[in-house]
Design a protein around this motif. Structure first.
Motif, PDB file in Angstrom:
ATOM      1  N   VAL A 215       0.834  -1.205   0.000  1.00  0.00           N
ATOM      2  CA  VAL A 215       0.000   0.000   0.000  1.00  0.00           C
ATOM      3  C   VAL A 215       0.870   1.257   0.000  1.00  0.00           C
ATOM      4  O   VAL A 215       0.623   2.204  -0.758  1.00  0.00           O
ATOM      5  CB  VAL A 215      -0.948  -0.014   1.213  1.00  0.00           C
ATOM      6  CG1 VAL A 215      -1.672   1.323   1.343  1.00  0.00           C
ATOM      7  CG2 VAL A 215      -1.961  -1.138   1.096  1.00  0.00           C
ATOM      8  N   ALA A 216       1.900   1.280   0.853  1.00  0.00           N
ATOM      9  CA  ALA A 216       2.778   2.448   0.913  1.00  0.00           C
ATOM     10  C   ALA A 216       3.492   2.677  -0.406  1.00  0.00           C
ATOM     11  O   ALA A 216       3.664   3.824  -0.848  1.00  0.00           O
ATOM     12  CB  ALA A 216       3.789   2.276   2.050  1.00  0.00           C
ATOM     13  N   SER A 217       3.905   1.608  -1.067  1.00  0.00           N
ATOM     14  CA  SER A 217       4.588   1.748  -2.354  1.00  0.00           C
ATOM     15  C   SER A 217       3.665   2.356  -3.403  1.00  0.00           C
ATOM     16  O   SER A 217       4.080   3.221  -4.184  1.00  0.00           O
ATOM     17  CB  SER A 217       5.088   0.383  -2.827  1.00  0.00           C
ATOM     18  OG  SER A 217       6.012  -0.172  -1.921  1.00  0.00           O
TER      19      SER A 217
ATOM     20  N   LEU B 173      -9.285   6.105  -1.442  1.00  0.00           N
ATOM     21  CA  LEU B 173      -8.943   4.719  -1.119  1.00  0.00           C
ATOM     22  C   LEU B 173      -9.186   3.791  -2.298  1.00  0.00           C
ATOM     23  O   LEU B 173      -8.436   2.832  -2.507  1.00  0.00           O
ATOM     24  CB  LEU B 173      -9.756   4.256   0.089  1.00  0.00           C
ATOM     25  CG  LEU B 173      -9.486   4.970   1.418  1.00  0.00           C
ATOM     26  CD1 LEU B 173     -10.465   4.485   2.481  1.00  0.00           C
ATOM     27  CD2 LEU B 173      -8.060   4.736   1.887  1.00  0.00           C
ATOM     28  N   ARG B 174     -10.214   4.077  -3.081  1.00  0.00           N
ATOM     29  CA  ARG B 174     -10.537   3.200  -4.199  1.00  0.00           C
ATOM     30  C   ARG B 174      -9.411   3.171  -5.223  1.00  0.00           C
ATOM     31  O   ARG B 174      -9.139   2.128  -5.843  1.00  0.00           O
ATOM     32  CB  ARG B 174     -11.835   3.645  -4.859  1.00  0.00           C
ATOM     33  CG  ARG B 174     -12.328   2.684  -5.935  1.00  0.00           C
ATOM     34  CD  ARG B 174     -13.556   3.207  -6.672  1.00  0.00           C
ATOM     35  NE  ARG B 174     -14.633   3.508  -5.746  1.00  0.00           N
ATOM     36  CZ  ARG B 174     -15.085   4.729  -5.498  1.00  0.00           C
ATOM     37  NH1 ARG B 174     -14.529   5.774  -6.098  1.00  0.00           N
ATOM     38  NH2 ARG B 174     -16.078   4.917  -4.652  1.00  0.00           N
ATOM     39  N   ASP B 175      -8.725   4.305  -5.409  1.00  0.00           N
ATOM     40  CA  ASP B 175      -7.633   4.341  -6.377  1.00  0.00           C
ATOM     41  C   ASP B 175      -6.524   3.367  -5.995  1.00  0.00           C
ATOM     42  O   ASP B 175      -6.000   2.639  -6.852  1.00  0.00           O
ATOM     43  CB  ASP B 175      -7.067   5.760  -6.478  1.00  0.00           C
ATOM     44  CG  ASP B 175      -8.097   6.756  -6.981  1.00  0.00           C
ATOM     45  OD1 ASP B 175      -9.021   6.323  -7.698  1.00  0.00           O
ATOM     46  OD2 ASP B 175      -7.994   7.947  -6.653  1.00  0.00           O
ATOM     47  N   ILE B 176      -6.160   3.358  -4.715  1.00  0.00           N
ATOM     48  CA  ILE B 176      -5.109   2.447  -4.253  1.00  0.00           C
ATOM     49  C   ILE B 176      -5.604   1.012  -4.289  1.00  0.00           C
ATOM     50  O   ILE B 176      -4.881   0.093  -4.700  1.00  0.00           O
ATOM     51  CB  ILE B 176      -4.657   2.828  -2.839  1.00  0.00           C
ATOM     52  CG1 ILE B 176      -4.106   4.263  -2.818  1.00  0.00           C
ATOM     53  CG2 ILE B 176      -3.598   1.857  -2.325  1.00  0.00           C
ATOM     54  CD1 ILE B 176      -2.875   4.464  -3.650  1.00  0.00           C
ATOM     55  N   ALA B 177      -6.851   0.791  -3.858  1.00  0.00           N
ATOM     56  CA  ALA B 177      -7.391  -0.561  -3.808  1.00  0.00           C
ATOM     57  C   ALA B 177      -7.428  -1.191  -5.198  1.00  0.00           C
ATOM     58  O   ALA B 177      -7.075  -2.365  -5.372  1.00  0.00           O
ATOM     59  CB  ALA B 177      -8.792  -0.539  -3.187  1.00  0.00           C
TER      60      ALA B 177
ATOM     61  N   VAL C 234      -7.327  -1.335   2.591  1.00  0.00           N
ATOM     62  CA  VAL C 234      -6.487  -0.142   2.449  1.00  0.00           C
ATOM     63  C   VAL C 234      -6.766   0.832   3.584  1.00  0.00           C
ATOM     64  O   VAL C 234      -5.850   1.462   4.120  1.00  0.00           O
ATOM     65  CB  VAL C 234      -6.726   0.521   1.077  1.00  0.00           C
ATOM     66  CG1 VAL C 234      -5.904   1.792   0.942  1.00  0.00           C
ATOM     67  CG2 VAL C 234      -6.390  -0.438  -0.048  1.00  0.00           C
ATOM     68  N   SER C 235      -8.031   0.960   3.970  1.00  0.00           N
ATOM     69  CA  SER C 235      -8.378   1.857   5.072  1.00  0.00           C
ATOM     70  C   SER C 235      -7.721   1.415   6.371  1.00  0.00           C
ATOM     71  O   SER C 235      -7.208   2.239   7.134  1.00  0.00           O
ATOM     72  CB  SER C 235      -9.897   1.916   5.231  1.00  0.00           C
ATOM     73  OG  SER C 235     -10.269   2.730   6.327  1.00  0.00           O
ATOM     74  N   ARG C 236      -7.727   0.111   6.642  1.00  0.00           N
ATOM     75  CA  ARG C 236      -7.098  -0.390   7.869  1.00  0.00           C
ATOM     76  C   ARG C 236      -5.589  -0.185   7.831  1.00  0.00           C
ATOM     77  O   ARG C 236      -4.971   0.151   8.846  1.00  0.00           O
ATOM     78  CB  ARG C 236      -7.425  -1.870   8.061  1.00  0.00           C
ATOM     79  CG  ARG C 236      -8.884  -2.148   8.374  1.00  0.00           C
ATOM     80  CD  ARG C 236      -9.103  -3.613   8.691  1.00  0.00           C
ATOM     81  NE  ARG C 236     -10.505  -3.888   8.984  1.00  0.00           N
ATOM     82  CZ  ARG C 236     -11.368  -4.370   8.099  1.00  0.00           C
ATOM     83  NH1 ARG C 236     -10.954  -4.635   6.867  1.00  0.00           N
ATOM     84  NH2 ARG C 236     -12.627  -4.587   8.434  1.00  0.00           N
ATOM     85  N   VAL C 237      -4.988  -0.403   6.671  1.00  0.00           N
ATOM     86  CA  VAL C 237      -3.533  -0.251   6.558  1.00  0.00           C
ATOM     87  C   VAL C 237      -3.114   1.194   6.805  1.00  0.00           C
ATOM     88  O   VAL C 237      -2.086   1.454   7.430  1.00  0.00           O
ATOM     89  CB  VAL C 237      -3.064  -0.718   5.167  1.00  0.00           C
ATOM     90  CG1 VAL C 237      -1.607  -0.339   4.930  1.00  0.00           C
ATOM     91  CG2 VAL C 237      -3.224  -2.224   5.039  1.00  0.00           C
TER      92      VAL C 237
END
Length: 538
Positions: free
Chosen positions: A399-401, A423-427, A437-440
């Motif tokens: 996720v960080a990357s 969040l959807r973009d990363i997910a 992603v939200s939890r991370v």
């Protein structure tokens, strides 16, 4: 219609949250410090778990029987333990792969990289979460930036450096600074020799807030509590208000300033009137101040200059409590060859060992069914914790990357280049669910070349561009508004309407109420207040 009882067989699919799955989800949203506390509690409850204290020297017998026995807390050797270090080297892009022995010759596998045989024996069901398919190459390439790369790793590169002598304690050589209570108590014993007055004074000291004020002070209530007269409490309070620092024991801002002005011999009738009308001073309404105080503009300027030299919170001068710094969970730095390098912070990341030798030894000695079930449950729990820690680490890195890849321009050019992100973009980019992603990104901080930021900081809403095509980050727009206000001149203060006009000329379609909301959130006064403040300084 008649009612009747009958038996039916039906097939249905339901999602069951097993305890192991619940634990994995819980670990995701913990910071490294919270995770360390959780691991400590697990170690206390599970005799097969222990912390990895670093490379073993192999010199002592952990059991002490001379036979080379093994026990929790013992030294690891051939076939001994598993440790939670992911074998990914972010500096050179090397991936040793799962199940490989460390290069130092020890047979201790990484905790997350447990062998498939071990995991199959410890749990029959796979971990059905969004952690699937996270084991890949540790090199994440962003094709959109022409070769910018992000490397992620965590492992055994952490640890202390420098002084390692346990006998030397630098903190023992430091002197503690005098706090406010000690400073006031010393003056109390000198100025008020009567023990009864000292008792009242100590009660007043305990009632001070962090600014040094007696907010909501009631002399009659304190007198009843101490069994004395209210006039005696007022007399002791008047004596305490002469203590250092000036302004201490005040019951309001007006009284705090008046005490300091009286000590400077500047509390004349005009100044007293000004203190009675501090709201005019806060509004920078100089004409009204001149009318109320009966003075000219030059006298008002002198009075305002005297007030600016005062300290409205005298107790803060004795606040020696160091600021609690945020401990980053992720470390980011520039790669000399281009791109970025990221690691999980090894100083806060807990490392856990599963002692297989001890488990094998006590399993042979277990006779009853209850003992065998307990050992099996503890062994399964230990291996599951190991796997959960591994999945947590790889998920955070992934996720960080992706966040770094999406916000690459921010790290290069600054907040003005922060792009809208949700969040959807990363997910969607990493193939996980938004909730994962939200939890991370909850309670996780990343140390970057531009400072320490919470991962949530990089997720901002989008503001439509004036051309209807491009969008702008709300955080970048706030930064632009603050930059323009900081650069404005006293004779050309920008109103909210003017800010809207400038932003629309720059391609940002924004409403006036949105500009006012952003300005108020940054605690920036209105254009009228800013104009008065700037004119008063001229």
């Amino acid at each position: 219609m008649a009612l009747a009882q009958r038996l039916d067989l039906r097939q249905a699919q339901t999602l069951v949250m097993t305890p192991q799955l619940q634990q994995a989800i819980k670990l995701l949203q913990l910071s490294n410090i919270e995770l360390s506390d959780f691991v400590d509690r697990e170690i206390e409850q599970n005799p097969l778990l222990e912390r990895d204290s670093g490379p073993s020297d192999g010199g002592s017998d952990p059991v002490g029987d001379g036979a080379g026995g093994e026990a929790p807390g013992g030294l690891d050797g051939p076939g001994g333990m598993e440790a939670n270090g992911l074998s990914i080297d972010g500096l050179n892009g090397r991936d040793d792969g799962p199940g490989l022995a460390p290069s130092d010759g020890r047979t201790r596998d990484t905790v997350e990289m447990t062998s498939s045989d071990t995991m199959a024996s410890s749990s029959e069901a796979p971990l059905d979460t969004d952690f699937e398919n996270v084991y890949g190459d540790d090199r994440f390439s962003d094709g959109s930036d022409g070769g910018s790369e992000v490397y992620g790793s965590y492992g055994e590169r952490g640890g202390r450096s420098g002084f390692e002598d346990d006998d030397s304690n630098l903190e023992a050589t430091l002197t503690s600074e005098k706090n406010l209570r000690d400073h006031l108590t010393e003056q109390l014993k000198i100025d008020l020799p009567d023990l009864g007055d000292q008792l009242i004074g100590l009660a007043l000291i305990d009632m001070l807030d962090e600014a040094g004020w007696l907010v909501g002070f009631d002399a009659q209530a304190l007198a009843e509590q101490l069994g004395c007269g209210a006039d005696r409490v007022e007399r002791v309070l008047a004596a305490c208000q002469r203590f250092d620092p000036p302004g201490i024991f005040a019951r309001s801002l007006k009284e705090c300033l008046a005490i300091q002005l009286r000590e400077k011999n500047r509390l004349d009738p005009a100044m007293a009137t000004l203190l009675d009308n501090l709201e005019l001073l806060a509004a920078r309404n100089l004409p009204a101040i001149m009318k109320v105080c009966g003075v000219d503009a030059e006298d008002v300027a002198d009075m305002v200059a005297d007030i600016r030299k005062l300290n409205p919170k005298p107790a803060l001068a004795f606040d020696h409590t160091p600021a609690q710094l945020v401990t980053p969970d992720i470390l980011m730095r520039a790669n000399p060859g281009g791109g970025w390098l990221i690691d999980l912070n090894p100083d806060t990341l807990p490392r856990v060992l599963v002692n297989h030798r001890y488990f094998a030894r006590i399993s042979d000695s277990a006779k009853s069914k209850a003992d065998k079930e307990y050992l099996s449950e503890r062994f399964q729990s230990a291996n599951w914790l190991v796997k959960s820690l591994h999945q947590r680490a790889t998920t955070i890195l992934k996720v960080a990357s992706e966040i770094i890849r999406q916000q690459d321009a921010f790290f290069i050019h600054g907040v003005s280049h922060l792009r809208p992100l949700i969040l959807r973009d990363i997910a969607e980019a990493i193939g996980m669910h938004e909730s994962t992603v939200s939890r991370v990104t909850t309670n996780k901080f990343m140390a970057t070349p531009r400072g320490v930021f919470e991962l949530k900081y990089f997720f901002t809403s989008a503001i439509q561009g004036a051309d209807g095509q491009a969008s702008h980050s709300a955080e970048a727009v706030r930064h632009r508004i603050k930059t323009m206000i900081d650069a404005e001149k006293p004779d050309d203060v920008l109103s909210d309407d003017k800010l809207v006009e400038i932003l629309r000329a720059e391609g940002i379609d924004i409403a006036r109420r949105t500009v006012a909301k952003y300005r108020e959130a940054m605690k920036i006064p209105s254009s009228v207040q800013r104009r008065r403040a700037k004119m008063s300084r001229m």
